[in-house]
Design a protein around this motif. Structure first.
Motif, mmCIF file in Angstrom:
data_model
loop_
_atom_site.group_PDB
_atom_site.id
_atom_site.type_symbol
_atom_site.label_atom_id
_atom_site.label_comp_id
_atom_site.label_asym_id
_atom_site.label_seq_id
_atom_site.Cartn_x
_atom_site.Cartn_y
_atom_site.Cartn_z
ATOM 1 N N SER B 189 0.811 -1.237 0.000
ATOM 2 C CA SER B 189 0.000 0.000 0.000
ATOM 3 C C SER B 189 0.838 1.280 0.000
ATOM 4 C CB SER B 189 -0.958 0.044 1.189
ATOM 5 O OG SER B 189 -1.721 -1.115 1.213
ATOM 6 N N ILE B 190 2.127 1.155 -0.250
ATOM 7 C CA ILE B 190 2.979 2.355 -0.322
ATOM 8 C C ILE B 190 3.433 2.524 -1.766
ATOM 9 C CG2 ILE B 190 5.104 3.460 0.511
ATOM 10 C CD1 ILE B 190 4.860 1.632 3.001
ATOM 11 N N HIS B 191 3.300 3.751 -2.266
ATOM 12 C CA HIS B 191 3.713 4.003 -3.646
ATOM 13 C C HIS B 191 5.182 4.415 -3.676
ATOM 14 C CE1 HIS B 191 2.409 4.429 -7.777
ATOM 15 N NE2 HIS B 191 3.356 5.340 -7.867
ATOM 16 N N ARG B 192 5.948 3.777 -4.544
ATOM 17 C CA ARG B 192 7.377 4.099 -4.662
ATOM 18 C C ARG B 192 7.706 4.376 -6.126
ATOM 19 N NH1 ARG B 192 9.356 3.749 0.113
ATOM 20 N NH2 ARG B 192 8.805 2.094 1.571
ATOM 21 N N SER B 193 8.806 5.077 -6.348
ATOM 22 C CA SER B 193 9.181 5.401 -7.724
ATOM 23 C C SER B 193 10.692 5.365 -7.887
ATOM 24 C CB SER B 193 8.638 6.774 -8.106
ATOM 25 O OG SER B 193 9.078 7.738 -7.190
ATOM 26 N N ALA B 194 11.126 5.221 -9.149
ATOM 27 C CA ALA B 194 12.558 5.230 -9.459
ATOM 28 C C ALA B 194 12.760 6.041 -10.728
ATOM 29 C CB ALA B 194 13.062 3.804 -9.657
ATOM 30 N N TRP B 195 13.707 6.941 -10.704
ATOM 31 C CA TRP B 195 14.011 7.738 -11.896
ATOM 32 C C TRP B 195 15.469 8.173 -11.860
ATOM 33 C CZ3 TRP B 195 15.303 13.045 -11.500
ATOM 34 C CH2 TRP B 195 15.135 13.618 -10.238
#
Lengths: 159, 252
Positions: B189-195
């Motif tokens: 339920s946790i949103h994570r991102s990579a860029w």
């Protein structure tokens, strides 16, 4: 009491609204969908994976899925003619159906294998418990016999 | 005697029950897959697959100059994932991706790369890109067209003196529930991102860059810092004047 409760209720309501807006905001940022066929195939593969399919079985399915994806991308290029595009899209559908069917088969066999392995593992646990109890009982009997023997061999020495 | 037997039986029952519980716990642990942390890795390497040599000579690029990178994505999500790498071109004014609110960059897209990746698998692919069209308008360099792999992006991104352009690489994944691509991924339920982003400068002609990095023997005694400063201030269409300026400095 109500003076204390009011700010708490307001805080909880505001927190709920904030959480809802945040969740909505994250969902609203997603865009760009993919054909339902790919989604269904991916779901089938994930089900097979969670049913306990081996890495080799999943890799084969994923390879075919990537082939379908590459064909789909090629078909979307403006350089491809209408005929070749139609042929490619037909092949994509065929590949996706094939992947889904194979994933379902893999899932069924993997479920059976996993269930068998689980039953065997739990049964082995019970067998191990019986063996340990038997060994414990035997050792205890040997120890008792040894102690009785020792007691019988005792000599009474008058000092 | 009967009492003793009863006690023995009771002891054995306790031993058996204890062993059964312990071994069945082992069986449960052995048959239940462990769920560790779930995440993706995203990286970009230079032409030699190292974290260097991102540009052939220097980070000031001209139209037609081909840049070779390698982009890699590792899937540690525990299952098959459909991953999309979105390549964007930005300058200083476009917003970077926002990790706090999980928002992607507002910069225009110039390329897309999709792939299904197995759990614990790494997908590495060459990212070849070239600025195919750039124009100078007074002191601004505007990139009109950029080619990424076999995709051509028609854009309109400009920067003062051609400084501080950047290529942004964002990781998007297919959300199984909505069948739509989402920026980053959701785990527990946790949103994570990579860029990632790699900076570069752009110009419309190579002549000045060559002067900076391989000075003719007749000009070796000229202070390189002066030449570089001249290039930065005067721009490519004034190359002849810069060379004249250098020679004049050497002679004097």
């Amino acid at each position: 009491m109500s003076r204390v409760l009011h700010p708490i209720v307001i805080f909880i309501v505001l927190l709920s609204i904030g959480t809802f807006l945040r969740a909505w905001d994250i969902h609203a940022q997603s865009f760009g969908s993919i054909d339902a066929g790919f989604g269904l195939a991916l779901t089938s593969i994930r089900q097979a994976e969670s049913a306990g399919a081996t890495q080799a079985q999943i890799s084969q399915l994923v390879t075919d899925l990537n082939e379908a994806l590459n064909l789909k991308i090629q078909a979307q290029r403006p350089s491809s003619s209408n005929e070749s595009r139609a042929a490619m899209l037909a092949h994509v559908d065929q590949l996706l159906n094939d992947v889904r069917m194979r994933a379902d088969t893999v899932q069924a066999s993997a479920s059976q294998t996993t269930l068998k392995n689980r039953v065997v593992t739990y049964a082995l646990g019970a067998i191990a418990a019986i063996i340990v109890t038997f060994v414990y009982s035997s050792l205890r009997k040997i120890w008792s016999a040894y102690r009785i023997k020792r007691t019988m061999q005792m000599r009474v020495i008058v000092k | 005697m009967t009492l003793l037997r009863q006690e023995n039986r009771r002891t054995l029952l306790v031993v058996f029950t204890t062993c059964l519980v312990v071994f069945e716990i082992f069986a449960y642990v052995a048959t239940t897959p462990m769920q560790g942390e779930r995440f993706f890795q995203l990286y970009v390497l230079g032409a030699n697959k190292l974290t260097e040599d991102y540009y052939p000579t220097n980070p000031t690029l001209i139209p037609g100059e081909q840049i070779n990178w390698y982009v890699g994505v590792s899937n540690f999500m525990g299952n098959v994932q459909l991953v999309e790498i979105r390549v964007k071109l930005a300058n200083m004014t476009f917003g970077s991706p926002d990790d706090v609110h999980s928002a992607p960059s507002t910069a225009p897209e110039i390329g897309l790369f999709d792939r299904f990746i197995n759990g614990n698998e790494t997908w590495e692919f060459p990212l070849v890109w070239t600025i195919t069209s750039a124009v100078r308008i007074q002191d601004t360099i505007r990139i009109d067209e950029i080619r990424v792999g076999n995709q051509t992006g028609h854009i309109n991104v400009s920067s003062r003196n051609g400084f501080n352009f950047r290529i942004i690489l964002e990781l998007w994944t297919l959300d199984g529930a909505s069948n739509e691509f989402q920026y980053g991924w959701t785990t527990k339920s946790i949103h994570r991102s990579a860029w990632l982003q790699v900076w570069f400068n752009a110009t419309t002609s190579r002549s000045l860059g060559q002067l900076t990095y391989s000075t003719p023997s007749s000009l070796r005694q000229v202070d390189n810092r002066d030449i570089h400063a001249s290039i930065l201030l005067m721009g490519d269409d004034l190359s002849f004047r810069i060379i004249s300026h250098c020679q004049h400095k050497f002679q004097s």
